[in-house]
Design a protein around this motif. Structure first.
Motif, PDB file in Angstrom:
ATOM      1  N   ARG A  13      -2.328 -34.862  68.001  1.00 40.05           N
ATOM      2  CA  ARG A  13      -3.518 -35.562  67.503  1.00 40.05           C
ATOM      3  C   ARG A  13      -3.574 -36.946  68.142  1.00 40.05           C
ATOM      4  NH1 ARG A  13      -6.155 -34.105  62.807  1.00 40.05           N
ATOM      5  NH2 ARG A  13      -5.406 -32.182  61.881  1.00 40.05           N
ATOM      6  N   ASN A  14      -4.783 -37.369  68.471  1.00 40.19           N
ATOM      7  CA  ASN A  14      -4.976 -38.721  68.994  1.00 40.19           C
ATOM      8  C   ASN A  14      -6.368 -39.199  68.591  1.00 40.19           C
ATOM      9  OD1 ASN A  14      -6.765 -37.506  70.786  1.00 40.19           O
ATOM     10  ND2 ASN A  14      -5.455 -37.744  72.575  1.00 40.19           N
TER      11      ASN A  14
ATOM     12  N   SER B 205      -7.230 -26.595  68.454  1.00 35.41           N
ATOM     13  CA  SER B 205      -8.654 -26.895  68.529  1.00 35.41           C
ATOM     14  C   SER B 205      -9.187 -26.591  69.925  1.00 35.41           C
ATOM     15  CB  SER B 205      -8.857 -28.380  68.213  1.00 35.41           C
ATOM     16  OG  SER B 205     -10.162 -28.790  68.481  1.00 35.41           O
ATOM     17  N   ILE B 206     -10.511 -26.622  70.046  1.00 37.95           N
ATOM     18  CA  ILE B 206     -11.148 -26.513  71.366  1.00 37.95           C
ATOM     19  C   ILE B 206     -11.640 -27.874  71.858  1.00 37.95           C
ATOM     20  CG2 ILE B 206     -11.828 -24.108  71.032  1.00 37.95           C
ATOM     21  CD1 ILE B 206     -14.713 -25.125  70.567  1.00 37.95           C
ATOM     22  N   VAL B 207     -11.368 -28.933  71.104  1.00 32.20           N
ATOM     23  CA  VAL B 207     -11.848 -30.268  71.465  1.00 32.20           C
ATOM     24  C   VAL B 207     -11.449 -30.636  72.894  1.00 32.20           C
ATOM     25  CG1 VAL B 207     -11.561 -32.744  71.004  1.00 32.20           C
ATOM     26  CG2 VAL B 207     -12.084 -31.171  69.130  1.00 32.20           C
ATOM     27  N   PHE B 208     -10.202 -30.438  73.247  1.00 35.69           N
ATOM     28  CA  PHE B 208      -9.750 -30.860  74.567  1.00 35.69           C
ATOM     29  C   PHE B 208     -10.292 -29.959  75.665  1.00 35.69           C
ATOM     30  CE2 PHE B 208      -6.894 -32.911  71.666  1.00 35.69           C
ATOM     31  CZ  PHE B 208      -6.944 -34.205  72.148  1.00 35.69           C
ATOM     32  N   ASP B 209     -10.474 -28.677  75.350  1.00 39.79           N
ATOM     33  CA  ASP B 209     -11.095 -27.792  76.339  1.00 39.79           C
ATOM     34  C   ASP B 209     -12.538 -28.201  76.601  1.00 39.79           C
ATOM     35  OD1 ASP B 209      -8.842 -26.255  76.783  1.00 39.79           O
ATOM     36  OD2 ASP B 209      -9.285 -24.929  75.106  1.00 39.79           O
ATOM     37  N   LEU B 210     -13.288 -28.464  75.540  1.00 36.03           N
ATOM     38  CA  LEU B 210     -14.677 -28.906  75.713  1.00 36.03           C
ATOM     39  C   LEU B 210     -14.730 -30.224  76.475  1.00 36.03           C
ATOM     40  CD1 LEU B 210     -16.197 -28.086  72.203  1.00 36.03           C
ATOM     41  CD2 LEU B 210     -16.401 -26.763  74.331  1.00 36.03           C
TER      42      LEU B 210
ATOM     43  N   LEU C 218     -19.945 -32.540  70.474  1.00 36.23           N
ATOM     44  CA  LEU C 218     -19.148 -32.770  71.682  1.00 36.23           C
ATOM     45  C   LEU C 218     -19.697 -31.944  72.844  1.00 36.23           C
ATOM     46  CD1 LEU C 218     -16.708 -33.705  73.352  1.00 36.23           C
ATOM     47  CD2 LEU C 218     -15.340 -31.982  72.166  1.00 36.23           C
ATOM     48  N   GLU C 219     -19.999 -30.695  72.573  1.00 39.23           N
ATOM     49  CA  GLU C 219     -20.524 -29.829  73.631  1.00 39.23           C
ATOM     50  C   GLU C 219     -21.874 -30.339  74.135  1.00 39.23           C
ATOM     51  OE1 GLU C 219     -19.891 -25.215  74.635  1.00 39.23           O
ATOM     52  OE2 GLU C 219     -20.403 -25.691  72.558  1.00 39.23           O
ATOM     53  N   ALA C 220     -22.680 -30.877  73.234  1.00 37.46           N
ATOM     54  CA  ALA C 220     -23.985 -31.427  73.622  1.00 37.46           C
ATOM     55  C   ALA C 220     -23.818 -32.675  74.502  1.00 37.46           C
ATOM     56  CB  ALA C 220     -24.817 -31.749  72.390  1.00 37.46           C
ATOM     57  N   ALA C 221     -22.732 -33.398  74.307  1.00 44.58           N
ATOM     58  CA  ALA C 221     -22.471 -34.624  75.072  1.00 44.58           C
ATOM     59  C   ALA C 221     -21.417 -34.380  76.152  1.00 44.58           C
ATOM     60  CB  ALA C 221     -22.012 -35.726  74.118  1.00 44.58           C
TER      61      ALA C 221
ATOM     62  N   LEU D 200     -12.965 -33.715  66.168  1.00 44.83           N
ATOM     63  CA  LEU D 200     -12.567 -32.553  65.384  1.00 44.83           C
ATOM     64  C   LEU D 200     -13.581 -32.294  64.276  1.00 44.83           C
ATOM     65  CD1 LEU D 200     -10.270 -30.508  65.381  1.00 44.83           C
ATOM     66  CD2 LEU D 200      -9.109 -31.926  63.688  1.00 44.83           C
ATOM     67  N   GLY D 201     -14.116 -31.082  64.250  1.00 43.99           N
ATOM     68  CA  GLY D 201     -15.147 -30.734  63.291  1.00 43.99           C
ATOM     69  C   GLY D 201     -16.558 -31.039  63.783  1.00 43.99           C
ATOM     70  N   ARG D 202     -16.648 -31.677  64.944  1.00 47.26           N
ATOM     71  CA  ARG D 202     -17.945 -32.022  65.532  1.00 47.26           C
ATOM     72  C   ARG D 202     -18.068 -31.418  66.934  1.00 47.26           C
ATOM     73  NH1 ARG D 202     -17.935 -38.020  66.009  1.00 47.26           N
ATOM     74  NH2 ARG D 202     -20.086 -37.682  66.679  1.00 47.26           N
TER      75      ARG D 202
END
Length: 109
Positions: A32-33, A11-16, A46-49, A40-42
């Motif tokens: 996963r945590n 995912s890119i979650v942690f990079d963002l 996340l990028e907006a926040a 994930l999927g949002r």
């Protein structure tokens, strides 16, 4: 050691969350945590926040809170069953090498 291969996610979650977006299609694989499950999927949200999430993420990393901070791990994490001492690893490698390498007259040269 408790993680199985199904407990990782690409995912890119942690990079963002670190405000370090890699170009498509590059992503990272982490365990996963709670943070993953939340975002994930949002990723657009996340990028907006990113400013607040980035601060929270950095603070979690500083205090060692890995329910939020990422732990980079591949699917091979399922193959880890123990955490031996370095000396034991060397002994294990030597024993396995002696077993696997055929004896050669005059050495390896």
């Amino acid at each position: 050691m408790a993680a199985g291969s199904g407990q990782t996610v690409r995912s890119i979650v942690f990079d963002l969350s670190r405000r370090n977006r890699w170009p498509d299609p590059y992503t990272g694989r982490v365990l996963r945590n709670r943070h993953t499950e939340r975002w994930l999927g949002r990723e657009d949200e996340l990028e907006a926040a990113a400013e607040q999430v980035g601060q929270d993420y950095a603070a979690a990393h500083e205090r060692g809170d890995f329910d939020i901070a990422g732990v980079i791990a591949g699917e091979a994490c399922a193959l880890i069953h123990d955490i031996p001492q370095a000396g034991d690893i060397v002994k294990r490698v030597v024993v396995e090498a002696e077993r696997l390498l055929p004896a050669r007259p005059g050495g390896f040269g």
